[in-house]
Scaffold this active site. Structure first.
Site, PDB file in Angstrom:
ATOM      1  N   GLU A  16      32.489  -0.242  -2.262  1.00 33.66           N
ATOM      2  CA  GLU A  16      33.566  -1.003  -1.571  1.00 33.66           C
ATOM      3  C   GLU A  16      35.132  -1.018  -2.091  1.00 33.66           C
ATOM      4  O   GLU A  16      36.095  -0.438  -1.056  1.00 33.66           O
ATOM      5  CB  GLU A  16      33.403  -2.750  -2.012  1.00 33.66           C
ATOM      6  CG  GLU A  16      32.325  -3.297  -1.324  1.00 33.66           C
ATOM      7  CD  GLU A  16      30.884  -3.170  -2.232  1.00 33.66           C
ATOM      8  OE1 GLU A  16      30.893  -2.323  -3.230  1.00 33.66           O
ATOM      9  OE2 GLU A  16      30.111  -4.091  -2.242  1.00 33.66           O
ATOM     10  N   GLU A  49      26.228 -14.600 -12.323  1.00 33.69           N
ATOM     11  CA  GLU A  49      25.977 -12.948 -12.798  1.00 33.69           C
ATOM     12  C   GLU A  49      25.652 -13.223 -14.294  1.00 33.69           C
ATOM     13  O   GLU A  49      24.870 -12.090 -14.601  1.00 33.69           O
ATOM     14  CB  GLU A  49      27.255 -12.382 -12.520  1.00 33.69           C
ATOM     15  CG  GLU A  49      26.672 -10.719 -12.395  1.00 33.69           C
ATOM     16  CD  GLU A  49      27.818  -9.965 -11.860  1.00 33.69           C
ATOM     17  OE1 GLU A  49      27.812  -9.676 -10.589  1.00 33.69           O
ATOM     18  OE2 GLU A  49      28.818  -9.725 -12.242  1.00 33.69           O
ATOM     19  N   LYS A  76      22.461  -2.339  -4.248  1.00 31.89           N
ATOM     20  CA  LYS A  76      23.318  -1.237  -4.155  1.00 31.89           C
ATOM     21  C   LYS A  76      22.410  -0.014  -3.726  1.00 31.89           C
ATOM     22  O   LYS A  76      23.012   0.890  -2.829  1.00 31.89           O
ATOM     23  CB  LYS A  76      24.070  -1.062  -5.303  1.00 31.89           C
ATOM     24  CG  LYS A  76      25.139  -2.191  -5.696  1.00 31.89           C
ATOM     25  CD  LYS A  76      25.913  -1.588  -6.966  1.00 31.89           C
ATOM     26  CE  LYS A  76      26.828  -2.966  -7.631  1.00 31.89           C
ATOM     27  NZ  LYS A  76      27.016  -2.496  -8.762  1.00 31.89           N
ATOM     28  N   HIS A  93      34.980 -34.481   2.745  1.00 36.53           N
ATOM     29  CA  HIS A  93      34.552 -34.546   4.153  1.00 36.53           C
ATOM     30  C   HIS A  93      33.768 -33.509   4.826  1.00 36.53           C
ATOM     31  O   HIS A  93      33.708 -33.495   5.919  1.00 36.53           O
ATOM     32  CB  HIS A  93      36.002 -34.733   4.802  1.00 36.53           C
ATOM     33  CG  HIS A  93      36.923 -35.562   4.697  1.00 36.53           C
ATOM     34  ND1 HIS A  93      36.789 -36.720   5.492  1.00 36.53           N
ATOM     35  CD2 HIS A  93      37.702 -35.862   3.639  1.00 36.53           C
ATOM     36  CE1 HIS A  93      37.564 -37.636   4.738  1.00 36.53           C
ATOM     37  NE2 HIS A  93      38.387 -37.076   3.830  1.00 36.53           N
ATOM     38  N   LYS A  97      36.444  -1.285 -12.911  1.00 41.56           N
ATOM     39  CA  LYS A  97      36.181  -0.874 -14.312  1.00 41.56           C
ATOM     40  C   LYS A  97      35.573   0.522 -14.517  1.00 41.56           C
ATOM     41  O   LYS A  97      35.881   1.300 -14.919  1.00 41.56           O
ATOM     42  CB  LYS A  97      35.221  -2.041 -14.799  1.00 41.56           C
ATOM     43  CG  LYS A  97      34.706  -1.773 -16.264  1.00 41.56           C
ATOM     44  CD  LYS A  97      33.801  -2.844 -16.714  1.00 41.56           C
ATOM     45  CE  LYS A  97      33.185  -2.351 -18.045  1.00 41.56           C
ATOM     46  NZ  LYS A  97      32.231  -3.175 -18.666  1.00 41.56           N
ATOM     47  N   GLY A 120      33.167  -6.835 -16.648  1.00 38.93           N
ATOM     48  CA  GLY A 120      33.817  -6.947 -15.455  1.00 38.93           C
ATOM     49  C   GLY A 120      34.291  -8.558 -15.269  1.00 38.93           C
ATOM     50  O   GLY A 120      35.312  -8.772 -14.797  1.00 38.93           O
ATOM     51  N   ARG A 121      33.393  -9.545 -15.199  1.00 39.29           N
ATOM     52  CA  ARG A 121      33.754 -10.779 -14.944  1.00 39.29           C
ATOM     53  C   ARG A 121      34.347 -11.396 -16.381  1.00 39.29           C
ATOM     54  O   ARG A 121      34.680 -12.559 -15.910  1.00 39.29           O
ATOM     55  CB  ARG A 121      32.558 -11.573 -14.778  1.00 39.29           C
ATOM     56  CG  ARG A 121      31.475 -11.486 -15.524  1.00 39.29           C
ATOM     57  CD  ARG A 121      29.987 -11.950 -14.920  1.00 39.29           C
ATOM     58  NE  ARG A 121      28.954 -11.883 -15.996  1.00 39.29           N
ATOM     59  CZ  ARG A 121      28.021 -10.706 -16.010  1.00 39.29           C
ATOM     60  NH1 ARG A 121      28.585  -9.830 -15.325  1.00 39.29           N
ATOM     61  NH2 ARG A 121      27.295 -10.518 -16.707  1.00 39.29           N
TER      62      ARG A 121
HETATM   63  O1  F6P Z   1      28.154  -5.250  -8.666  1.00 40.65           O
HETATM   64  C1  F6P Z   1      28.557  -6.189  -9.573  1.00 40.65           C
HETATM   65  C2  F6P Z   1      29.704  -5.770 -10.348  1.00 40.65           C
HETATM   66  O2  F6P Z   1      29.352  -4.730 -11.274  1.00 40.65           O
HETATM   67  C3  F6P Z   1      30.230  -6.796 -11.270  1.00 40.65           C
HETATM   68  O3  F6P Z   1      29.830  -6.863 -12.373  1.00 40.65           O
HETATM   69  C4  F6P Z   1      31.656  -6.454 -11.406  1.00 40.65           C
HETATM   70  O4  F6P Z   1      32.611  -7.293 -11.660  1.00 40.65           O
HETATM   71  C5  F6P Z   1      31.920  -5.531  -9.958  1.00 40.65           C
HETATM   72  O5  F6P Z   1      30.551  -5.194  -9.633  1.00 40.65           O
HETATM   73  C6  F6P Z   1      32.941  -4.653  -9.766  1.00 40.65           C
HETATM   74  O6  F6P Z   1      32.983  -3.581 -10.413  1.00 40.65           O
HETATM   75  P1  F6P Z   1      34.119  -2.578 -10.881  1.00 40.65           P
HETATM   76  O7  F6P Z   1      35.007  -3.095 -11.599  1.00 40.65           O
HETATM   77  O8  F6P Z   1      33.372  -1.660 -11.589  1.00 40.65           O
HETATM   78  O9  F6P Z   1      34.364  -2.012  -9.489  1.00 40.65           O
END
Ligand code: F6P
Length: 538
Positions: free
Chosen positions: A206, A346, A506, A377, A200, A260-261
């Site tokens: 990452e 979240e 972060k 199990h 987003k 995002g979620r």
């Molecule tokens: O660190 C949490 C977050 O901001 C989430 O809310 C989001 O889904 C995820 O990181 C990834 O964010 P982006 O889509 O901006 O890479």
């Protein structure tokens, strides 16, 4: 506004010791009265200790917390995410009527439909081989690089809908751990791979680090000039996607009113659409849209998301059970618990109310789970006999997809039903003792052995039943949980749509990197962190 749970707490204290099973003895129609059917779904919450009085008090909570008003505000584009000044309109991504959806005086639907159309065309072209990689070969593999909401939804849906996959294979890279991207790319051919960078913000460390690695990896099989044919992006940040070298025709955008979620319904779902095709993806959206309509129009007592939320509030805030297990008896829902962890934790893992006050009660619960029967199990021992009560949310389909394995499906279903029955009924000392007598035990050893075989019972669970896990049903289930989170959030008085709690870690990680690489000393760091840095520094 903070919730007033006093009446519910009073009711609970008067019934806390009552066995759930007694409720069935006193009311032979309890199973019908404490369950609902809605659009092919069946939700049974009769195996909880909610009785008529508790349910009435829970319904009052909906009134008093202003859930219905907030619901209208959400659907009408008001900025209910008020720490970020944003509307919350993921529902627009699956909206199927001709009614406009207005944000800041502007109908967003033409743009939503245009993006969906572009996604469909793109997917059709790739699936049919009209749009190929630089070598002219058909794309066989898609690598979606994203994390959190840009990963969990697509990977969960891709796994869930495997029987509908007739397009390229999808792979999902999320972790910054190089092992993740290494192991996935290692098995692929860059000439036939399309990389989708899903972020987003297009700033997530990452994702951007993995995307940079993947871009270099593509160059091992694709000329620099042709790279753009192998790189797509899904983002709200056009400037950043361009800077990364992704051409505008390969960028699918969305707006900041999609969290995002909550974003798998639009371009973040591109990998899923590539795999299952636009028609199936459309069915997925239709299922979610049907759940939106149900949520908006059904009476409180018949409203699935509201009922799920009230059961959640009852167990967590009133009974004090701080976790809930999500237990799909559906192997393909293996990533659903992880998806729901982000969605629920979240969203509702906050300790400050909308107005800035500290919450005087617990926020959302810890959500966890595994598909049945594997969980049986592993951790069900603790659920049955541990000292904590863990409300369980079972889900199961009437049919599996494998007609030739229907006998296995029957065993699966009987296990699911047996677990909720066992949790509720338990096994008394007397029953356990009789079993041990039959096995020949006597005296003190009989008593001791029997005690280990007692199940306390009276452990609550709910069961969600669907027909078969199709794209439509998956859409219903996911939207059901989204709205459940919304209702719980409103009752708790929190903003379910921000996530400030992920920021500090972060920031500290960025600051620690130069300390680990030796470019900076660790001035100001605590002794534990410094000792770990010393140990892990290369
Ligand atoms: O660190 C949490 C977050 O901001 C989430 O809310 C989001 O889904 C995820 O990181 C990834 O964010 P982006 O889509 O901006 O890479």
């Amino acid at each position: 506004m903070l919730a007033d749970f006093s009446e519910l707490q009073r009711l609970h204290s008067s019934i806390a010791a009552r066995p759930i099973l007694d409720l069935f003895h006193h009311d032979t129609e309890r199973a019908q009265k404490f369950s609902i059917h809605a659009d092919g779904l069946y939700f049974d919450y009769s195996k909880t200790n909610i009785d008529d009085a508790a349910r009435t008090a829970l319904f009052d909570l909906i009134e008093k917390s202003g859930v219905l008003k907030k619901r209208s505000e959400m659907f009408s584009g008001e900025k209910i995410n008020d720490t970020e000044g944003r509307a919350v309109l993921h529902t627009a991504l699956r909206h199927q009527s001709d009614e406009p959806v207005v944000v800041d005086g502007h109908d967003v639907m033409p743009e939503v439909r245009a993006t969906l159309k572009r996604m469909e065309t793109f997917c059709d072209e790739i699936r049919s081989g009209v749009r190929t990689g630089a070598s002219g070969e058909k794309f066989t593999d898609i690598v979606n690089i994203g994390i959190g909401g840009s990963d969990l939804g697509p990977v969960m849906a891709y796994e869930a809908l495997k029987p509908f996959v007739d397009g390229p294979h999808c792979h999902f890279v999320s972790n910054i751990d190089g092992a993740h991207i290494h192991d996935i790319l290692n098995a692929l051919n860059p000439k036939t791979t399309l990389v989708i960078v899903a972020s987003k913000t297009f700033t997530t460390i990452e994702t951007m680090t993995n995307a940079t690695f993947a871009r270099d990896w593509l160059l091992t099989g694709v000329e620099q000039n042709d790279l753009s044919k192998h790189l797509a992006a899904v983002s709200t940040a056009d400037d950043k996607t361009a800077e990364f070298g992704i051409t505008p025709d390969m960028v699918f955008g969305f707006e900041d009113w999609v969290g995002g979620r909550y974003s798998m319904w639009g371009p973040i779902g591109l990998s899923v659409m590539l795999a299952i095709g636009p028609q199936n993806f459309h069915a997925f959206l239709s299922g979610a849209c049907a759940m939106d309509e149900h949520f908006v129009s059904a009476e409180t007592s018949e409203n699935l998301p509201i009922l799920l939320a009230l059961v959640g509030i009852w167990h967590n805030q009133i009974c004090g059970y701080s976790t809930r297990a999500v237990l799909p008896y559906e192997q393909r829902l293996l990533r659903l618990p992880a998806y729901l962890q982000q969605l629920e934790m979240e969203s509702n893992g906050k300790s400050v109310a909308v107005d800035g006050q500290s919450l005087p009660y617990h926020s959302g619960p810890v959500v966890w789970g595994e598909p049945g029967t594997n969980g049986q199990h592993a951790f069900y021992q603790l659920i049955h006999q541990g000292t904590r009560v863990i409300p369980c949310e079972f889900m199961v389909g009437k049919y599996g997809h494998e007609d030739n394995l229907s006998n296995q499906h029957e065993i699966l279903v009987s296990n699911c039903l047996a677990q909720s029955e066992a949790l509720m009924k338990g096994r008394s000392f007397e029953e356990a003792r009789n079993l041990m007598v039959a096995k020949g035990f006597e005296g003190d050893e009989l008593e001791r052995q029997a005690r280990h075989r007692v199940f306390p019972g009276n452990r609550p669970s709910t069961t969600l039943v669907y027909d078969k896990l199709t794209p439509y049903v998956l859409g219903q289930i996911v939207a059901l949980y989204e709205h459940r989170v919304f209702v719980e959030g409103v009752i708790l008085g929190i903003n379910s749509y921000d996530q400030w709690g992920v920021e500090l870690g972060k920031e500290l990680a960025v600051a620690l990197q130069p300390v680990l690489s030796g470019e900076q000393d660790g001035a100001g760091k605590d002794a534990s962190t410094l000792a770990l840095v010393a140990l892990l520094k290369r």
